[in-house]
Scaffold this motif. Structure first.
Motif, PDB file in Angstrom:
ATOM      1  N   SER A  10      -5.123   1.645  -3.198  1.00  5.68           N
ATOM      2  CA  SER A  10      -5.959   1.835  -2.001  1.00  5.68           C
ATOM      3  C   SER A  10      -6.726   0.557  -1.675  1.00  5.68           C
ATOM      4  N   ASP A  14      -7.912  -1.507   1.911  1.00  2.00           N
ATOM      5  CA  ASP A  14      -9.342  -1.390   2.205  1.00  2.00           C
ATOM      6  C   ASP A  14      -9.814  -2.292   3.346  1.00  2.00           C
ATOM      7  N   GLU A  38      -1.972   4.955  -2.836  1.00  3.06           N
ATOM      8  CA  GLU A  38      -2.997   5.616  -3.642  1.00  3.06           C
ATOM      9  C   GLU A  38      -4.159   6.130  -2.778  1.00  3.06           C
ATOM     10  N   GLU A  39      -3.830   6.728  -1.676  1.00  2.00           N
ATOM     11  CA  GLU A  39      -4.842   7.409  -0.868  1.00  2.00           C
ATOM     12  C   GLU A  39      -4.140   8.319   0.111  1.00  2.00           C
ATOM     13  N   SER A  40      -4.885   9.275   0.617  1.00  2.84           N
ATOM     14  CA  SER A  40      -4.335  10.205   1.583  1.00  2.84           C
ATOM     15  C   SER A  40      -4.684   9.713   2.985  1.00  2.84           C
ATOM     16  N   THR A  68       1.637  13.905   2.354  1.00  2.00           N
ATOM     17  CA  THR A  68       0.375  13.515   1.720  1.00  2.00           C
ATOM     18  C   THR A  68      -0.157  14.628   0.822  1.00  2.00           C
ATOM     19  N   GLU A  71      -7.239  14.544  -0.455  1.00  2.00           N
ATOM     20  CA  GLU A  71      -8.286  14.264  -1.450  1.00  2.00           C
ATOM     21  C   GLU A  71      -8.811  15.559  -2.038  1.00  2.00           C
ATOM     22  N   ARG A  83     -17.928  10.598  -2.258  1.00  3.84           N
ATOM     23  CA  ARG A  83     -17.661  10.726  -0.821  1.00  3.84           C
ATOM     24  C   ARG A  83     -18.870  10.274  -0.006  1.00  3.84           C
ATOM     25  N   ARG A  88     -13.306   7.398  -1.923  1.00  7.01           N
ATOM     26  CA  ARG A  88     -12.265   8.426  -1.827  1.00  7.01           C
ATOM     27  C   ARG A  88     -12.122   9.117  -3.166  1.00  7.01           C
TER      28      ARG A  88
END
Lengths: 119, 195
Positions: A10, A14, A38-40, A68, A71, A83, A88
């Protein structure tokens, strides 16, 4: 030739704004890579990605398969704090070219993917 | 809440071939005598937003005035080679694919212009797809009321309860747009949930 899978942290996304993120993803997919990020992606990012994909479809590129895992939405103090600070709490996105991905089966907590390269 | 004189801009969203146009036609034919658009077994028959304005529906003493907005099906891929399997020539297939990609973009842009969304799903298919999740997530993010339509319940393989299980946070109405089954319940849901 095998199938190339690229795992992307992620952190790598960024510093990118939404347009840059979509361009980054689609450029790699058009090189016939499957990406595991590595993120939704958010729902709004997903629709943006669909729009971008549609604008690039031609005889050679027929679109994407994307799936996906969202999180964690638990109310635990740790997750809520992360959050609150803009972080995340997990999540995963798998994206690849539709001509390479034969099947995606999505479940709330897992994604099954079958890829096959045309001979 | 639903206001008696307000015109509800009702968007029909969902993946291709879920029966959006068949359902929109059913409503429009019942109340205006005219269809909204053409239906086909070849995916992406609807490639532009089709409208039927000021459709007045009576349901349980309430009057709904709706602009029906039948959207092109939303997809993440459009492969012209898929259309060849339906007997289209290469030129026609490529043209259809090009128009379909524009249709998807148009449908997404129209998300800002609907008051209530019917998300139409084929009850014979797995509802837990990324396209369905993305459409619903997007509508939720925009605070647009969502009514999920479990369509094609007249078919033998229909399992509308899977749709209910997949999206418990939204009302699910089980209908057959083709046979006109349970459409009154849909009007009631529109009256109840529209803003």
């Amino acid at each position: 030739m095998g199938i190339e899978i690229e795992f992307i942290s992620s952190e790598m996304l960024d510093d990118k704004n939404e347009n840059e993120k979509m361009r980054f993803i689609l450029e790699k997919i058009k090189k016939n890579k499957i990406l595991v990020i590595e993120e939704s992606l958010s729902s709004l990012e997903e629709t943006h990605l669909i729009e971008e994909t549609m604008s690039q479809i031609d005889e050679k590129f027929s679109g994407i398969e994307v799936s996906t895992l969202k999180e964690r939405t638990s109310g635990g103090i740790r997750d809520r704090l992360i959050r609150f600070l803009g972080g995340r709490t997990g999540g995963l996105t798998v994206i690849g070219p539709s001509r390479l991905i034969k099947k995606v089966k999505k479940e709330p907590q897992k994604i099954l993917l079958l890829a096959e390269k045309k001979k | 809440m639903f206001g008696r004189r307000k015109i509800i801009r009702l968007g029909f969203y969902g993946p291709p071939n879920a029966g959006k146009t068949t359902l929109a036609n059913r409503i429009a034919m019942d109340w205006t005598g005219e269809p909204v658009g053409k239906v086909s077994e070849i995916p992406h028959e609807t490639r532009e937003v089709q409208k039927k304005e000021r459709v007045v529906v009576q349901t349980k003493g309430k009057k709904l005035i709706m602009n029906l907005l039948d959207m092109p099906g939303i997809a993440t891929k459009i492969d012209y080679e898929d259309f060849l399997k339906h007997g289209l020539s290469i030129d026609d297939a490529q043209q259809r694919a090009k128009e379909a990609t524009r249709g998807v973009i148009e449908a997404i842009k129209w998300l800002e212009n609907v008051d209530t969304a019917l998300v139409v799903m084929d009850s014979t298919k797995d509802p837990y797809t990324q396209v369905n999740i993305t459409i619903i997530g997007n509508l939720e993010a925009r605070n647009i009321p969502v009514i999920i339509v479990a369509n094609k319940v007249d078919l033998k393989d229909a399992k509308p309860e899977r749709i209910q299980d997949a999206f418990p946070q939204h009302p699910v109405v089980k209908v057959s747009g083709l046979k006109g089954k349970n459409i009154d319940s849909l009007y009631e849901a529109i009256a109840e949930h529209s803003r």
